[in-house]
Design a protein around this motif. Structure first.
Motif, short mmCIF file in Angstrom:
data_model
loop_
_atom_site.label_atom_id
_atom_site.label_comp_id
_atom_site.label_asym_id
_atom_site.label_seq_id
_atom_site.Cartn_x
_atom_site.Cartn_y
_atom_site.Cartn_z
N SER A 129 0.83 -1.21 0.00
CA SER A 129 0.00 0.00 0.00
C SER A 129 0.86 1.25 0.00
O SER A 129 0.57 2.23 -0.70
N VAL A 130 1.93 1.22 0.78
CA VAL A 130 2.84 2.37 0.83
C VAL A 130 3.53 2.56 -0.52
O VAL A 130 3.65 3.68 -1.02
N VAL A 131 3.98 1.46 -1.13
CA VAL A 131 4.65 1.56 -2.43
C VAL A 131 3.68 2.10 -3.48
O VAL A 131 4.03 2.97 -4.27
N LEU A 132 2.43 1.61 -3.46
CA LEU A 132 1.44 2.11 -4.42
C LEU A 132 1.16 3.59 -4.19
O LEU A 132 1.03 4.36 -5.15
N ALA A 133 1.07 3.99 -2.93
CA ALA A 133 0.84 5.41 -2.64
C ALA A 133 2.00 6.25 -3.14
O ALA A 133 1.81 7.38 -3.61
N ALA A 134 3.21 5.71 -3.05
CA ALA A 134 4.38 6.45 -3.53
C ALA A 134 4.33 6.64 -5.05
O ALA A 134 4.89 7.60 -5.58
N LEU A 135 3.65 5.74 -5.75
CA LEU A 135 3.53 5.85 -7.19
C LEU A 135 2.51 6.89 -7.64
O LEU A 135 2.50 7.31 -8.78
N ALA A 136 1.63 7.29 -6.72
CA ALA A 136 0.54 8.21 -7.08
C ALA A 136 0.93 9.65 -6.80
O ALA A 136 1.61 9.95 -5.84
N ASP A 137 0.45 10.53 -7.65
CA ASP A 137 0.66 11.97 -7.47
C ASP A 137 -0.56 12.53 -6.76
O ASP A 137 -1.66 12.53 -7.32
N PRO A 138 -0.41 13.02 -5.52
CA PRO A 138 -1.57 13.51 -4.77
C PRO A 138 -2.21 14.75 -5.36
O PRO A 138 -3.35 15.07 -5.04
N ASP A 139 -1.50 15.44 -6.23
CA ASP A 139 -2.05 16.65 -6.83
C ASP A 139 -2.66 16.40 -8.21
O ASP A 139 -3.12 17.34 -8.86
N ARG A 140 -2.66 15.15 -8.64
CA ARG A 140 -3.28 14.80 -9.92
C ARG A 140 -4.79 14.94 -9.77
O ARG A 140 -5.36 14.63 -8.73
N GLY A 141 -5.44 15.38 -10.78
CA GLY A 141 -6.89 15.50 -10.74
C GLY A 141 -7.53 14.14 -10.51
O GLY A 141 -7.13 13.14 -11.11
N LEU A 142 -8.52 14.09 -9.61
CA LEU A 142 -9.17 12.81 -9.29
C LEU A 142 -9.88 12.23 -10.51
O LEU A 142 -9.80 11.03 -10.76
N LYS A 143 -10.51 13.08 -11.29
CA LYS A 143 -11.19 12.60 -12.49
C LYS A 143 -10.18 11.97 -13.45
O LYS A 143 -10.43 10.92 -14.02
N ASP A 144 -9.03 12.60 -13.57
CA ASP A 144 -7.96 12.07 -14.41
C ASP A 144 -7.41 10.75 -13.84
O ASP A 144 -7.19 9.79 -14.56
N ALA A 145 -7.22 10.72 -12.53
CA ALA A 145 -6.67 9.52 -11.89
C ALA A 145 -7.60 8.33 -12.05
O ALA A 145 -7.15 7.18 -12.14
N LEU A 146 -8.90 8.59 -12.08
CA LEU A 146 -9.87 7.50 -12.22
C LEU A 146 -10.42 7.38 -13.64
O LEU A 146 -11.41 6.69 -13.87
N SER A 147 -9.76 7.99 -14.60
CA SER A 147 -10.28 7.99 -15.97
C SER A 147 -10.37 6.59 -16.58
O SER A 147 -11.16 6.36 -17.48
N TRP A 148 -9.58 5.66 -16.08
CA TRP A 148 -9.64 4.29 -16.60
C TRP A 148 -10.90 3.57 -16.17
O TRP A 148 -11.29 2.56 -16.74
N VAL A 149 -11.60 4.08 -15.14
CA VAL A 149 -12.86 3.48 -14.67
C VAL A 149 -13.98 4.08 -15.50
O VAL A 149 -14.34 5.23 -15.33
N ASP A 150 -14.54 3.26 -16.39
CA ASP A 150 -15.60 3.78 -17.25
C ASP A 150 -16.93 3.05 -17.03
O ASP A 150 -17.83 3.14 -17.83
N PHE A 151 -17.04 2.32 -15.90
CA PHE A 151 -18.28 1.62 -15.59
C PHE A 151 -18.42 1.52 -14.08
O PHE A 151 -17.44 1.62 -13.35
N ASP A 152 -19.65 1.32 -13.63
CA ASP A 152 -19.87 1.17 -12.19
C ASP A 152 -20.01 -0.32 -11.87
O ASP A 152 -19.82 -1.18 -12.74
N GLU A 153 -20.36 -0.62 -10.60
CA GLU A 153 -20.44 -2.02 -10.18
C GLU A 153 -21.56 -2.79 -10.87
O GLU A 153 -21.61 -4.01 -10.83
N HIS A 154 -22.46 -2.07 -11.56
CA HIS A 154 -23.55 -2.72 -12.29
C HIS A 154 -23.29 -2.77 -13.79
O HIS A 154 -24.16 -3.18 -14.56
N GLY A 155 -22.10 -2.34 -14.22
CA GLY A 155 -21.75 -2.37 -15.63
C GLY A 155 -22.29 -1.18 -16.41
O GLY A 155 -22.20 -1.15 -17.63
N GLN A 156 -22.86 -0.20 -15.70
CA GLN A 156 -23.40 0.99 -16.35
C GLN A 156 -22.30 2.03 -16.54
O GLN A 156 -21.32 2.05 -15.81
N GLN A 157 -22.51 2.91 -17.52
CA GLN A 157 -21.55 3.98 -17.76
C GLN A 157 -21.34 4.79 -16.48
O GLN A 157 -22.30 5.22 -15.86
N ALA A 158 -20.11 4.95 -16.07
CA ALA A 158 -19.82 5.67 -14.83
C ALA A 158 -19.75 7.17 -15.06
O ALA A 158 -19.18 7.62 -16.04
#
Length: 184
Positions: free
Chosen positions: A51-80
């Motif tokens: 978890s610490v290593v993964l956190a070190a890989l992330a930029d805390p100032d990156r836009g959240l929408k940009d950081a989650l841009s790879w998520v294009d669906f919700d838990e029901h398979g609908q457009q997110a």
């Protein structure tokens, strides 16, 4: 907790970067089963370090929408369409966390298992030191001596660690228990 030296931080990253990178790939391209398999193969302490290593890989100032841009669906398979209007960055989404207890000083655990002066460990650090020592192939007697414990206490702690792993559905350590050298 003591601060890790640059060398110790580097050693931790080198040891856990392959697991962290594998988890990143599994999350982006794998299945839920791939993720579960990878996570179940790690101890609780390895999970914390990954978890610490993964956190070190992330930029805390990156836009959240940009950081989650790879998520294009919700838990029901609908457009997110994540509600990110109020949260502009990863940093803004981070809750304030208060410390719970003393935590684990991984560097102190390593020092406790190495030759040298005795190191004072809390309960969780001692538990981790026993697991790490046995997995390294140290005898119960070796671990007991390094931690200032008796052999039977170390043996019981190792058995409890295995029981916890089974109860949590984790794989047991790859170190063969039969390979643990028992001092006569």
């Amino acid at each position: 907790m003591t601060v890790l030296t640059a060398s110790q931080r580097g050693d931790m990253v080198e040891a856990l970067l392959p697991e962290a990178a594998g988890l990143v790939v599994d999350v982006h391209e794998g299945s839920a089963d791939d993720i579960k398999t990878r996570l179940r193969g790690l101890t609780r302490h390895e999970l914390e370090a990954v978890s610490v290593v993964l956190a070190a890989l992330a930029d805390p100032d990156r836009g959240l929408k940009d950081a989650l841009s790879w998520v294009d669906f919700d838990e029901h398979g609908q457009q997110a369409t994540p509600p990110l209007v109020l949260v502009r960055s990863v940093r803004d989404a981070a809750p304030v966390v208060k410390p719970k207890g003393r935590g684990i000083d991984a560097a102190a655990v390593q020092r406790a298992l190495s030759p040298g002066p005795a190191v004072d460990l809390n309960r969780d650090e001692r538990r981790l030191a026993i697991e790490v020592g046995i997995r390294r192939g140290m005898t119960y007697d070796d671990v007991a001596q390094r931690l200032g414990m008796d052999r039977e206490s170390v043996k019981r702690a190792w058995e409890r660690a295995k029981d916890r792993a089974r109860a949590e559905g984790r794989r047991l350590p790859l170190v063969a228990v039969g390979g643990i050298r028992e001092a006569s």
